[in-house]
Motif scaffolding. Structure first.
Motif, short mmCIF file in Angstrom:
data_model
loop_
_atom_site.label_atom_id
_atom_site.label_comp_id
_atom_site.label_asym_id
_atom_site.label_seq_id
_atom_site.Cartn_x
_atom_site.Cartn_y
_atom_site.Cartn_z
N ASP A 61 0.03 -6.80 0.17
CA ASP A 61 1.04 -7.86 0.09
C ASP A 61 2.02 -7.67 -1.07
N ASP A 63 5.34 -7.82 -2.67
CA ASP A 63 6.49 -8.65 -2.30
C ASP A 63 7.80 -7.89 -2.37
N ASP A 129 4.95 -7.86 1.84
CA ASP A 129 5.42 -9.19 2.24
C ASP A 129 6.95 -9.19 2.18
MG MG Z 1 3.20 -12.33 -1.47
#
Ligand code: MG
Ligand code: ADP
Length: 299
Positions: A61, A63, A129
Motif C-alpha cells: 500500500d 501511497d 494505493d
Molecule cells: Mg494508503
C-alpha cells in the motif's frame, strides 16, 4: 552470540527501505503513472509513510497521490465515489478486477508479489494505493467514500512532524515506528490487525515517545506497549489538524482488543528482558521474535 541490542539493530535495518526496493517502487510508480496519464490529467508523487520512511515490511500500500489538474475539476463537484470508481475502472482495465480493489480513500493495485515465510519479497513492492487529490489552499482534498465527503490532508506537514520527532529522539523514532507497525502486522493477530489504520501508530508515537531516547531498544519497547495500551482510547486527531480523527478507524470493541494485545506485548517484553537478566539469551531472542515476527533475528 547475538546480543539483544545487536538483534534490535539488525531488526531495525531489515525494516529499512533499501536501494533495490526504492528502484522497484519507482518503476511501479512510473508504470502506474503512464497508464493513468492515458485518462487523467494529473501529476503524481510517492507519499505517505513510504516517503516518510515510516512504512514497515513487506512494502504494501505505497501511497501515490495523483494531483488532478484544473481540467479534472468536475470530479471534485461530485460524490467521492465517482472519482474512485473512475480510478478503479481505469486501473482494472490494465491490472484486472482481481488485482485492483477500491478502498475508502484510494484504489489499491496488487502486483501479485510473493511474500515468503520470512516476510521477504525479493525487494519487490506488494501493492500501491492510488489516491486522487485536488490541491486546495496549500493542502489537498481527497475522497472519503465511507464519510461521503472530500477530506483535507497535508502530507508535507506529516512529514515535517515525523522528521522533528525523529531528530528529538536521537534518530531512532522512525525505526521504532517501523518496529511497532511490524508488531501490528504479525500474523499471530489473525486477519484483523490490532491497530487500524497503521497511521494511528505513527500519530500516537508523535505523542507517546517523549523524554528522549534512553539508549536501549528493549527498554523502549517495554515502556511503549503499555503506554499505547493506556492511551488507545484517547481521541487522536490528524496531526496536521485538517482531516478526520485518525482514531475513528476503530470502534470501542476494536480499541478494547488493541488495548489487550498491547498489554500482552508489554508482558512479553518484560519476560524477554527477564530472560536476559537470568542469562537466557537464546530464550530472550526467541521471545522478541515471537512478539514481532520473522524479521526479528535469532542469529
Ligand atoms: Mg494508503
Ligand atoms: N485522518 C487523516 N487526516 C488527514 N490525513 C490523513 C489521515 N489519515 C491518513 N492521512 C494521510 O494520508 C496518508 C496515507 O494514509 P494511509 O495510507 O492510511 O497511511 P500510511 O501512509 O501511514 O500507510 C498518511 O500517510 C497521511 O499523510
Amino acid at each position: 552470540m547475538l546480543t539483544i541490542e545487536d538483534a534490535f539493530k539488525k531488526f531495525k535495518s531489515r525494516l529499512e527501505l533499501n536501494e533495490k526496493e526504492e528502484e522497484n517502487a519507482s518503476a511501479r510508480h512510473t508504470e502506474v503513472r503512464e497508464h493513468m496519464d492515458k485518462k487523467f490529467n494529473s501529476r503524481s508523487f510517492l507519499t505517505g509513510s513510504y516517503a516518510r520512511w515510516t512504512k514497515t515490511k513487506p512494502l504494501k500500500d505505497i501511497d501515490i497521490f495523483f494531483e488532478l489538474k484544473e481540467s479534472e475539476k468536475d470530479y471534485r463537484k461530485k460524490d467521492p465515489s465517482v472519482i474512485l470508481d473512475a480510478f478503479y475502472n481505469h486501473l482494472a482495465a490494465k491490472y484486472t478486477d482481481k488485482a485492483v480493489k477500491k478502498d475508502g480513500r484510494c484504489v489499491t493495485v496488487d502486483f501479485g508479489t510473493v511474500v515468503d515465510e520470512d516476510d521477504n519479497t525479493n525487494y519487490k513492492v506488494v501493492s500501491i494505493d492510488a489516491v486522487p487529490a485536488f490541491p486546495c489552499d496549500g493542502n489537498y482534498e481527497i475522497p472519503d467514500e465511507d464519510l461521503g465527503i472530500w477530506i483535507k490532508t497535508n502530507p508535507d506537514v506529516h512529514k515535517e512532524k515525523a522528521i522533528a520527532a525523529h531528530q528529538a529522539y536521537s534518530s531512532e523514532w522512525k525505526g521504532i515506528v517501523r518496529m511497532l507497525k511490524y508488531w501490528n502486522n504479525n500474523k499471530k493477530h489473525g486477519d484483523e490487525r490490532p491497530i487500524n489504520p497503521s497511521f494511528l501508530i505513527e500519530v500516537m508515537a508523535l505523542d507517546c515517545l517523549y523524554g528522549g531516547w534512553q539508549g536501549q531498544f528493549d527498554r523502549e519497547m517495554q515502556s511503549i506497549f503499555p503506554t499505547f495500551a493506556d492511551r488507545i482510547f484517547e481521541d487522536w486527531p490528524d496531526p496536521a489538524g485538517l482531516g478526520p480523527p485518525v482514531s475513528d478507524g476503530m470502534d470501542r470493541a476494536q480499541k478494547q482488543r488493541a488495548k489487550e494485545l498491547l498489554l500482552e506485548a508489554g508482558k512479553e517484553a518484560n519476560a524477554a528482558i527477564d530472560h536476559v537478566r537470568k542469562g537466557r539469551n537464546v530464550e530472550a531472542l526467541k521471545a522478541w521474535r515471537e512478539l514481532f515476527g520473522p524479521k526479528f533475528p535469532l542469529s
